[in-house]
Scaffold this active site. Structure first.
Site, PDB file in Angstrom:
ATOM      1  N   ASP A  32      18.878  56.188 -31.475  1.00  0.00           N
ATOM      2  CA  ASP A  32      17.982  55.062 -31.743  1.00  0.00           C
ATOM      3  C   ASP A  32      16.531  55.526 -31.575  1.00  0.00           C
ATOM      4  O   ASP A  32      16.201  56.232 -30.622  1.00  0.00           O
ATOM      5  CB  ASP A  32      18.286  53.916 -30.774  1.00  0.00           C
ATOM      6  CG  ASP A  32      17.667  52.595 -31.229  1.00  0.00           C
ATOM      7  OD1 ASP A  32      18.431  51.659 -31.512  1.00  0.00           O
ATOM      8  OD2 ASP A  32      16.414  52.514 -31.308  1.00  0.00           O
ATOM      9  N   ILE A  33      15.666  55.120 -32.523  1.00  0.00           N
ATOM     10  CA  ILE A  33      14.282  55.585 -32.514  1.00  0.00           C
ATOM     11  C   ILE A  33      13.418  54.858 -31.468  1.00  0.00           C
ATOM     12  O   ILE A  33      12.366  55.364 -31.050  1.00  0.00           O
ATOM     13  CB  ILE A  33      13.674  55.439 -33.933  1.00  0.00           C
ATOM     14  CG1 ILE A  33      12.530  56.439 -34.134  1.00  0.00           C
ATOM     15  CG2 ILE A  33      13.226  54.027 -34.228  1.00  0.00           C
ATOM     16  CD1 ILE A  33      12.168  56.642 -35.593  1.00  0.00           C
ATOM     17  N   ASN A  84      25.170  43.337 -32.477  1.00  0.00           N
ATOM     18  CA  ASN A  84      24.534  42.045 -32.717  1.00  0.00           C
ATOM     19  C   ASN A  84      24.783  41.564 -34.149  1.00  0.00           C
ATOM     20  O   ASN A  84      24.734  42.356 -35.089  1.00  0.00           O
ATOM     21  CB  ASN A  84      23.022  42.161 -32.497  1.00  0.00           C
ATOM     22  CG  ASN A  84      22.665  42.582 -31.084  1.00  0.00           C
ATOM     23  OD1 ASN A  84      23.353  42.223 -30.134  1.00  0.00           O
ATOM     24  ND2 ASN A  84      21.594  43.344 -30.933  1.00  0.00           N
ATOM     25  N   HIS A  90      19.800  38.565 -31.997  1.00  0.00           N
ATOM     26  CA  HIS A  90      18.981  39.783 -31.836  1.00  0.00           C
ATOM     27  C   HIS A  90      19.276  40.892 -32.830  1.00  0.00           C
ATOM     28  O   HIS A  90      18.983  42.054 -32.563  1.00  0.00           O
ATOM     29  CB  HIS A  90      19.083  40.338 -30.408  1.00  0.00           C
ATOM     30  CG  HIS A  90      18.485  39.433 -29.366  1.00  0.00           C
ATOM     31  ND1 HIS A  90      17.140  39.400 -29.111  1.00  0.00           N
ATOM     32  CD2 HIS A  90      19.049  38.504 -28.567  1.00  0.00           C
ATOM     33  CE1 HIS A  90      16.908  38.496 -28.181  1.00  0.00           C
ATOM     34  NE2 HIS A  90      18.044  37.930 -27.837  1.00  0.00           N
ATOM     35  N   GLN A  91      19.865  40.541 -33.982  1.00  0.00           N
ATOM     36  CA  GLN A  91      20.059  41.585 -35.001  1.00  0.00           C
ATOM     37  C   GLN A  91      18.795  41.706 -35.841  1.00  0.00           C
ATOM     38  O   GLN A  91      18.320  40.722 -36.399  1.00  0.00           O
ATOM     39  CB  GLN A  91      21.248  41.245 -35.920  1.00  0.00           C
ATOM     40  CG  GLN A  91      21.506  42.338 -36.951  1.00  0.00           C
ATOM     41  CD  GLN A  91      22.703  42.059 -37.842  1.00  0.00           C
ATOM     42  OE1 GLN A  91      23.183  40.926 -37.923  1.00  0.00           O
ATOM     43  NE2 GLN A  91      23.188  43.077 -38.514  1.00  0.00           N
ATOM     44  N   HIS A  97      25.831  47.798 -36.881  1.00  0.00           N
ATOM     45  CA  HIS A  97      25.660  48.961 -36.009  1.00  0.00           C
ATOM     46  C   HIS A  97      26.109  48.616 -34.598  1.00  0.00           C
ATOM     47  O   HIS A  97      25.904  47.507 -34.124  1.00  0.00           O
ATOM     48  CB  HIS A  97      24.207  49.448 -36.009  1.00  0.00           C
ATOM     49  CG  HIS A  97      23.188  48.367 -35.814  1.00  0.00           C
ATOM     50  ND1 HIS A  97      22.817  47.508 -36.805  1.00  0.00           N
ATOM     51  CD2 HIS A  97      22.483  48.006 -34.716  1.00  0.00           C
ATOM     52  CE1 HIS A  97      21.915  46.665 -36.344  1.00  0.00           C
ATOM     53  NE2 HIS A  97      21.702  46.934 -35.072  1.00  0.00           N
ATOM     54  N   PHE A  98      26.721  49.583 -33.972  1.00  0.00           N
ATOM     55  CA  PHE A  98      27.125  49.457 -32.577  1.00  0.00           C
ATOM     56  C   PHE A  98      26.154  50.288 -31.744  1.00  0.00           C
ATOM     57  O   PHE A  98      25.955  51.468 -32.024  1.00  0.00           O
ATOM     58  CB  PHE A  98      28.550  49.994 -32.371  1.00  0.00           C
ATOM     59  CG  PHE A  98      29.624  49.109 -32.925  1.00  0.00           C
ATOM     60  CD1 PHE A  98      29.783  48.958 -34.298  1.00  0.00           C
ATOM     61  CD2 PHE A  98      30.483  48.428 -32.076  1.00  0.00           C
ATOM     62  CE1 PHE A  98      30.770  48.137 -34.818  1.00  0.00           C
ATOM     63  CE2 PHE A  98      31.480  47.602 -32.584  1.00  0.00           C
ATOM     64  CZ  PHE A  98      31.624  47.456 -33.964  1.00  0.00           C
ATOM     65  N   HIS A  99      25.544  49.657 -30.751  1.00  0.00           N
ATOM     66  CA  HIS A  99      24.667  50.385 -29.830  1.00  0.00           C
ATOM     67  C   HIS A  99      25.514  50.978 -28.703  1.00  0.00           C
ATOM     68  O   HIS A  99      26.399  50.307 -28.177  1.00  0.00           O
ATOM     69  CB  HIS A  99      23.666  49.428 -29.162  1.00  0.00           C
ATOM     70  CG  HIS A  99      22.706  48.744 -30.067  1.00  0.00           C
ATOM     71  ND1 HIS A  99      21.395  49.149 -30.192  1.00  0.00           N
ATOM     72  CD2 HIS A  99      22.828  47.656 -30.865  1.00  0.00           C
ATOM     73  CE1 HIS A  99      20.756  48.340 -31.029  1.00  0.00           C
ATOM     74  NE2 HIS A  99      21.601  47.422 -31.453  1.00  0.00           N
TER      75      HIS A  99
HETATM   76  P1  5GP Z   1      19.447  45.395 -33.697  1.00  0.00           P
HETATM   77  O1  5GP Z   1      18.409  44.599 -32.970  1.00  0.00           O
HETATM   78  O2  5GP Z   1      19.459  45.105 -35.178  1.00  0.00           O
HETATM   79  O3  5GP Z   1      20.820  45.259 -33.072  1.00  0.00           O
HETATM   80  O4  5GP Z   1      19.062  46.911 -33.488  1.00  0.00           O
HETATM   81  C1  5GP Z   1      18.408  47.685 -34.441  1.00  0.00           C
HETATM   82  C2  5GP Z   1      18.113  49.021 -33.787  1.00  0.00           C
HETATM   83  O5  5GP Z   1      17.791  49.956 -34.806  1.00  0.00           O
HETATM   84  C3  5GP Z   1      16.928  48.988 -32.807  1.00  0.00           C
HETATM   85  O6  5GP Z   1      17.360  49.429 -31.534  1.00  0.00           O
HETATM   86  C4  5GP Z   1      15.915  49.915 -33.437  1.00  0.00           C
HETATM   87  O7  5GP Z   1      15.201  50.673 -32.494  1.00  0.00           O
HETATM   88  C5  5GP Z   1      16.788  50.795 -34.334  1.00  0.00           C
HETATM   89  N1  5GP Z   1      16.081  51.289 -35.523  1.00  0.00           N
HETATM   90  C6  5GP Z   1      15.397  50.534 -36.433  1.00  0.00           C
HETATM   91  N2  5GP Z   1      14.909  51.317 -37.404  1.00  0.00           N
HETATM   92  C7  5GP Z   1      15.301  52.591 -37.115  1.00  0.00           C
HETATM   93  C8  5GP Z   1      15.100  53.854 -37.759  1.00  0.00           C
HETATM   94  O8  5GP Z   1      14.447  53.969 -38.800  1.00  0.00           O
HETATM   95  N3  5GP Z   1      15.660  54.948 -37.175  1.00  0.00           N
HETATM   96  C9  5GP Z   1      16.397  54.857 -36.020  1.00  0.00           C
HETATM   97  N4  5GP Z   1      16.891  55.992 -35.532  1.00  0.00           N
HETATM   98  N5  5GP Z   1      16.598  53.689 -35.388  1.00  0.00           N
HETATM   99  C10 5GP Z   1      16.059  52.572 -35.924  1.00  0.00           C
END
Ligand code: 5GP
Ligand code: ZN
Length: 135
Positions: A32-33, A84, A90-91, A97-99
């Protein structure tokens, strides 16, 4: 959002760089970035879909073993697996995607609000019947 405009589809295709951790015919994983903690990683199905309910079962079954592999590699003793669905939940990125989020201490990693409510047993029973009838 179409797959063509999707940031995670672009990462899977290599059009946007990522720190790739794993790839198979159905799954892609990368760091994650904007991590909540060191080792925060994302595991995604290659199939484009916004919510878990949009992904075919045969793609979903390959995901958790990869989450497990990354969690083990991270060495984290405490960690959360989070997925999410929808803005209110919070998506931010509309590709499933799974964190995998290590929880090294109280401040880093995932913070969770858990507003537990008391159960009305009659209502719970009713809900149970309703859900079972739709599965
Ligand atoms: P969400 O809130 O949708 O569950 O999580 C999205 C996740 O994607 C966030 O933790 C965010 O930091 C990550 N993310 C968004 N854009 C990018 C990207 O371009 N590259 C990477 N590696 N992670 C990303
Ligand atoms: Zn996508």
């Amino acid at each position: 959002m179409s797959a063509a405009a999707c940031i995670f589809c672009k990462i899977i295709k290599g059009e946007i760089p990522s720190f790739k951790l794993f790839e198979s015919s159905s799954v892609f994983a990368f760091l994650d970035i904007q991590p909540l903690s060191v080792g925060h990683a994302l595991v995604v199905p290659k199939h484009h879909g916004a919510k878990l309910t949009d992904i075919p079962d045969d793609q979903l079954k390959d995901i958790l073993p990869v989450v497990k592999k990354i969690a083990a590699a991270s060495g984290a003793e405490n960690w959360n697996c989070l997925q999410n669905n929808g803005r209110l939940a919070h998506q931010e990125v509309d590709h499933v995607h799974f964190h995998m989020i290590p929880k090294p201490n109280e401040t880093e990693g995932l913070g969770i609000g858990w507003p537990a409510q008391k159960s009305d047993m009659d209502k719970l029973k009713q809900l149970h019947e309703q859900l079972k009838s739709k599965m």
